[in-house]
Design a protein around this motif. Structure first.
Motif, PDB file in Angstrom:
ATOM      1  N   GLN A  16      11.323  26.316  -3.718  1.00  7.67           N
ATOM      2  CA  GLN A  16      11.601  25.687  -5.242  1.00  7.67           C
ATOM      3  C   GLN A  16      12.709  25.340  -6.079  1.00  7.67           C
ATOM      4  OE1 GLN A  16       7.456  25.586  -6.738  1.00  7.67           O
ATOM      5  NE2 GLN A  16       6.503  26.923  -5.581  1.00  7.67           N
ATOM      6  N   MET A  17      13.530  26.562  -5.992  1.00  9.02           N
ATOM      7  CA  MET A  17      14.224  26.656  -7.100  1.00  9.02           C
ATOM      8  C   MET A  17      15.739  26.046  -6.144  1.00  9.02           C
ATOM      9  SD  MET A  17      16.770  29.833  -8.025  1.00  9.02           S
ATOM     10  CE  MET A  17      17.454  29.826  -6.300  1.00  9.02           C
ATOM     11  N   HIS A  18      15.687  26.202  -5.354  1.00  6.26           N
ATOM     12  CA  HIS A  18      16.348  25.810  -3.904  1.00  6.26           C
ATOM     13  C   HIS A  18      16.380  23.661  -3.888  1.00  6.26           C
ATOM     14  CE1 HIS A  18      18.889  29.178  -2.742  1.00  6.26           C
ATOM     15  NE2 HIS A  18      17.814  29.131  -1.956  1.00  6.26           N
ATOM     16  N   VAL A  19      15.032  23.546  -3.851  1.00  9.28           N
ATOM     17  CA  VAL A  19      14.891  21.842  -3.691  1.00  9.28           C
ATOM     18  C   VAL A  19      14.501  21.634  -5.215  1.00  9.28           C
ATOM     19  CG1 VAL A  19      12.173  20.337  -4.351  1.00  9.28           C
ATOM     20  CG2 VAL A  19      12.722  22.115  -2.744  1.00  9.28           C
ATOM     21  N   GLU A  20      15.051  21.919  -6.518  1.00  8.52           N
ATOM     22  CA  GLU A  20      15.322  21.215  -8.019  1.00  8.52           C
ATOM     23  C   GLU A  20      16.834  21.434  -8.319  1.00  8.52           C
ATOM     24  OE1 GLU A  20      15.000  23.025 -12.181  1.00  8.52           O
ATOM     25  OE2 GLU A  20      14.653  24.008 -11.205  1.00  8.52           O
ATOM     26  N   ASN A  21      17.566  22.379  -7.195  1.00  8.21           N
ATOM     27  CA  ASN A  21      18.963  22.692  -7.721  1.00  8.21           C
ATOM     28  C   ASN A  21      19.665  21.392  -6.258  1.00  8.21           C
ATOM     29  OD1 ASN A  21      19.325  24.369  -9.191  1.00  8.21           O
ATOM     30  ND2 ASN A  21      19.578  25.763  -7.939  1.00  8.21           N
ATOM     31  N   LEU A  22      19.114  20.956  -5.516  1.00 11.91           N
ATOM     32  CA  LEU A  22      19.694  20.406  -4.454  1.00 11.91           C
ATOM     33  C   LEU A  22      18.825  19.005  -5.164  1.00 11.91           C
ATOM     34  CD1 LEU A  22      18.601  22.034  -0.966  1.00 11.91           C
ATOM     35  CD2 LEU A  22      20.750  21.015  -1.876  1.00 11.91           C
ATOM     36  N   ALA A  23      17.825  18.520  -5.647  1.00  8.31           N
ATOM     37  CA  ALA A  23      17.052  16.705  -5.946  1.00  8.31           C
ATOM     38  C   ALA A  23      18.305  17.281  -7.124  1.00  8.31           C
ATOM     39  CB  ALA A  23      16.059  17.323  -6.514  1.00  8.31           C
ATOM     40  N   ASN A  24      18.640  18.253  -8.232  1.00 10.92           N
ATOM     41  CA  ASN A  24      19.698  18.117  -9.159  1.00 10.92           C
ATOM     42  C   ASN A  24      21.243  17.372  -8.678  1.00 10.92           C
ATOM     43  OD1 ASN A  24      17.699  17.791 -11.184  1.00 10.92           O
ATOM     44  ND2 ASN A  24      17.749  19.908 -11.101  1.00 10.92           N
ATOM     45  N   MET A  25      21.633  17.698  -7.095  1.00  9.25           N
ATOM     46  CA  MET A  25      22.731  17.839  -7.035  1.00  9.25           C
ATOM     47  C   MET A  25      22.630  15.991  -5.696  1.00  9.25           C
ATOM     48  SD  MET A  25      24.009  21.472  -5.703  1.00  9.25           S
ATOM     49  CE  MET A  25      25.794  21.055  -5.348  1.00  9.25           C
ATOM     50  N   ARG A  26      22.757  15.276  -6.250  1.00 10.73           N
ATOM     51  CA  ARG A  26      21.879  13.920  -6.423  1.00 10.73           C
ATOM     52  C   ARG A  26      23.289  13.248  -5.729  1.00 10.73           C
ATOM     53  NH1 ARG A  26      17.732  12.611  -6.731  1.00 10.73           N
ATOM     54  NH2 ARG A  26      15.391  13.477  -8.468  1.00 10.73           N
ATOM     55  N   ASP A  27      24.558  13.238  -5.844  1.00 11.12           N
ATOM     56  CA  ASP A  27      25.707  13.070  -5.714  1.00 11.12           C
ATOM     57  C   ASP A  27      26.432  13.697  -3.943  1.00 11.12           C
ATOM     58  OD1 ASP A  27      26.533  11.645  -7.542  1.00 11.12           O
ATOM     59  OD2 ASP A  27      27.247  12.489  -8.099  1.00 11.12           O
ATOM     60  N   ASN A  28      24.845  14.502  -3.810  1.00 16.94           N
ATOM     61  CA  ASN A  28      26.333  15.224  -2.709  1.00 16.94           C
ATOM     62  C   ASN A  28      24.692  15.009  -1.223  1.00 16.94           C
ATOM     63  OD1 ASN A  28      28.834  15.443  -3.489  1.00 16.94           O
ATOM     64  ND2 ASN A  28      28.534  17.971  -4.184  1.00 16.94           N
ATOM     65  N   PHE A  29      23.657  15.389  -2.074  1.00 17.48           N
ATOM     66  CA  PHE A  29      22.263  15.882  -1.045  1.00 17.48           C
ATOM     67  C   PHE A  29      21.335  14.866  -1.284  1.00 17.48           C
ATOM     68  CE2 PHE A  29      24.022  19.695  -1.863  1.00 17.48           C
ATOM     69  CZ  PHE A  29      24.568  20.513  -0.619  1.00 17.48           C
ATOM     70  N   GLU A  30      20.830  14.509  -0.831  1.00 18.83           N
ATOM     71  CA  GLU A  30      19.392  13.784  -0.366  1.00 18.83           C
ATOM     72  C   GLU A  30      18.566  14.873   0.276  1.00 18.83           C
ATOM     73  OE1 GLU A  30      17.226   9.605   1.949  1.00 18.83           O
ATOM     74  OE2 GLU A  30      19.749   9.981   0.753  1.00 18.83           O
ATOM     75  N   VAL A  31      17.445  15.467  -0.249  1.00 21.97           N
ATOM     76  CA  VAL A  31      16.475  16.190  -0.024  1.00 21.97           C
ATOM     77  C   VAL A  31      15.272  15.089   0.513  1.00 21.97           C
ATOM     78  CG1 VAL A  31      15.494  18.468  -0.173  1.00 21.97           C
ATOM     79  CG2 VAL A  31      16.474  17.665  -1.812  1.00 21.97           C
ATOM     80  N   THR A  32      15.252  15.385   2.058  1.00 21.09           N
ATOM     81  CA  THR A  32      14.465  14.800   2.829  1.00 21.09           C
ATOM     82  C   THR A  32      12.748  15.192   3.176  1.00 21.09           C
ATOM     83  OG1 THR A  32      16.882  13.814   3.112  1.00 21.09           O
ATOM     84  CG2 THR A  32      14.619  12.944   5.346  1.00 21.09           C
ATOM     85  N   ALA A  33      13.084  16.176   3.302  1.00 18.85           N
ATOM     86  CA  ALA A  33      11.652  16.783   3.968  1.00 18.85           C
ATOM     87  C   ALA A  33      11.831  17.842   3.076  1.00 18.85           C
ATOM     88  CB  ALA A  33      11.222  16.744   5.106  1.00 18.85           C
ATOM     89  N   ILE A  34      10.684  18.705   2.939  1.00 15.18           N
ATOM     90  CA  ILE A  34      10.258  20.436   2.792  1.00 15.18           C
ATOM     91  C   ILE A  34       9.047  20.573   3.818  1.00 15.18           C
ATOM     92  CG2 ILE A  34      10.857  20.039   0.055  1.00 15.18           C
ATOM     93  CD1 ILE A  34       8.206  19.663  -0.904  1.00 15.18           C
ATOM     94  N   ALA A  35       8.693  22.069   4.195  1.00 13.12           N
ATOM     95  CA  ALA A  35       7.818  22.092   5.095  1.00 13.12           C
ATOM     96  C   ALA A  35       7.685  23.303   4.374  1.00 13.12           C
ATOM     97  CB  ALA A  35       8.774  22.483   6.915  1.00 13.12           C
TER      98      ALA A  35
END
Length: 333
Positions: A16-35
């Motif tokens: 969940q921490m990784h999801v939050e960090n990646l979601a906040n790095m929107r210029d670099n990442f787009e979180v497309t799916a979680i499992a």
């Protein structure tokens, strides 16, 4: 540069921490799916971070041709299977430590990764911590001369649950593995011998399931330096993270981060602010920076800062410590 479409497999605390960090790095990442096959709150997590897809089956994430990279933050015993499957699906991979518990299995995984030309970064986040990186940079620049003594202290504020201990792979493979990587990183050398001592001083139940909660390991390095690592599952004052490299020209020492560095001195009273309680608070910046490094590696097709070989070396040291603890003898690598 283009965004990386990324999926996160495993949504426990660190996932969940990784999801939050990646979601906040929107210029670099787009979180497309979680499992996650067990998480009851996948829908809520997906809604919170505007993630379009969520599933209990990680294979659906790997099969999605739009997803370019995956984060593996699931249970340790699932890492190897998911890494191999992701490599064969041509996904770039960020995997939490350890890659696997078995050295031959890791070597087989690294061959699969190599055969498929996969980018694999291991989640040794402490390399990106501002304190430890500064020590490393001083060592690389020769500012302390030839390293002679390396000291690392890493102590958790409270022990994990017994259910977790049972599947953790043991203190050396679960907790001290970060410090084995730190020892190689800070010394700029390979570990060639270890001698491990361990005890159960925090929770007797940990001993009942075959593990230890307190350990000291001494190390010898290929460059002639000596090292010592101490771990405890319980430091009642917070998350204790310190390191020192002593060399022929001086030393580099990092103390604990605090809310502030103000010391209040009064008659019969000295006060300092508390240290962070646990790893998420302590290493916020490092967790973000390791994903920035992953982004650079994937988009620029560079070798990652922390690769599969680093993951292998740390597990080899952990297994040598297991052997040393059982035999009461030093073990050469």
């Amino acid at each position: 540069m283009d965004k990386i479409k990324i999926g996160v497999i495993g949504t426990g605390r660190i996932g969940q921490m990784h999801v939050e960090n990646l979601a906040n790095m929107r210029d670099n990442f787009e979180v497309t799916a979680i499992a996650d096959p067990y998480a009851p709150n996948l829908a809520e997590l997906a809604q919170k971070y505007q993630i379009p897809h969520y599933t209990n089956d990680y294979e659906k994430v790997l099969a999605d041709p739009q997803i370019q990279a995956v984060v593996i933050a699931s249970a340790t015993n699932t890492h190897a299977t998911i890494i191999e499957a992701a490599a064969k699906q041509n996904k770039s991979i960020f995997c939490e430590k350890p890659l696997a518990e078995d050295v031959p299995q890791i070597k087989q995984l690294l061959q699969v990764v190599k055969d498929n030309g996969t980018c694999l970064q291991v989640g040794f986040n402490r390399r990106f911590d501002h304190n430890f990186k500064q020590i490393h940079d001083y060592v690389k620049a020769g500012q302390i001369g030839t390293p002679q003594i390396i000291k690392i202290s890493s102590r958790d504020p409270e022990p994990p649950s017994i259910d977790y201990v049972k599947v953790s792979g043991g203190l050396f493979n679960d907790m001290m593995i970060h410090d084995f990587d730190m020892a190689r990183y800070l010394s700029d050398s390979e570990v060639v011998e270890v001698n491990a001592q361990g005890a159960v001083l925090v929770n007797p139940e940990i001993g009942e399931v075959g593990d230890i909660d307190t350990a000291i390991v001494t190390l010898k390095f290929a460059n002639g330096a000596l090292g010592v690592i101490d771990n405890s599952r319980q430091a009642v004052y917070g998350y204790d993270q310190r390191a020192e490299v002593f060399g022929s020209k001086g030393q580099a020492v990092s103390t604990n981060d605090r809310l502030n560095n103000v010391e209040l001195d009064q008659n019969e009273n000295v006060q300092l602010s508390e240290i962070p309680f646990f790893f998420i608070e302590r290493y916020q910046q490092a967790y973000r920076d390791e994903f920035q490094a992953f982004y650079e590696a994937v988009t620029k097709k560079q070798a990652p800062v922390v690769d599969g070989l680093d993951g292998l070396k740390a597990v080899e040291i952990a297994r040598a410590c297991d052997q040393s603890l059982k035999t009461h003898q030093a073990v050469k690598l």
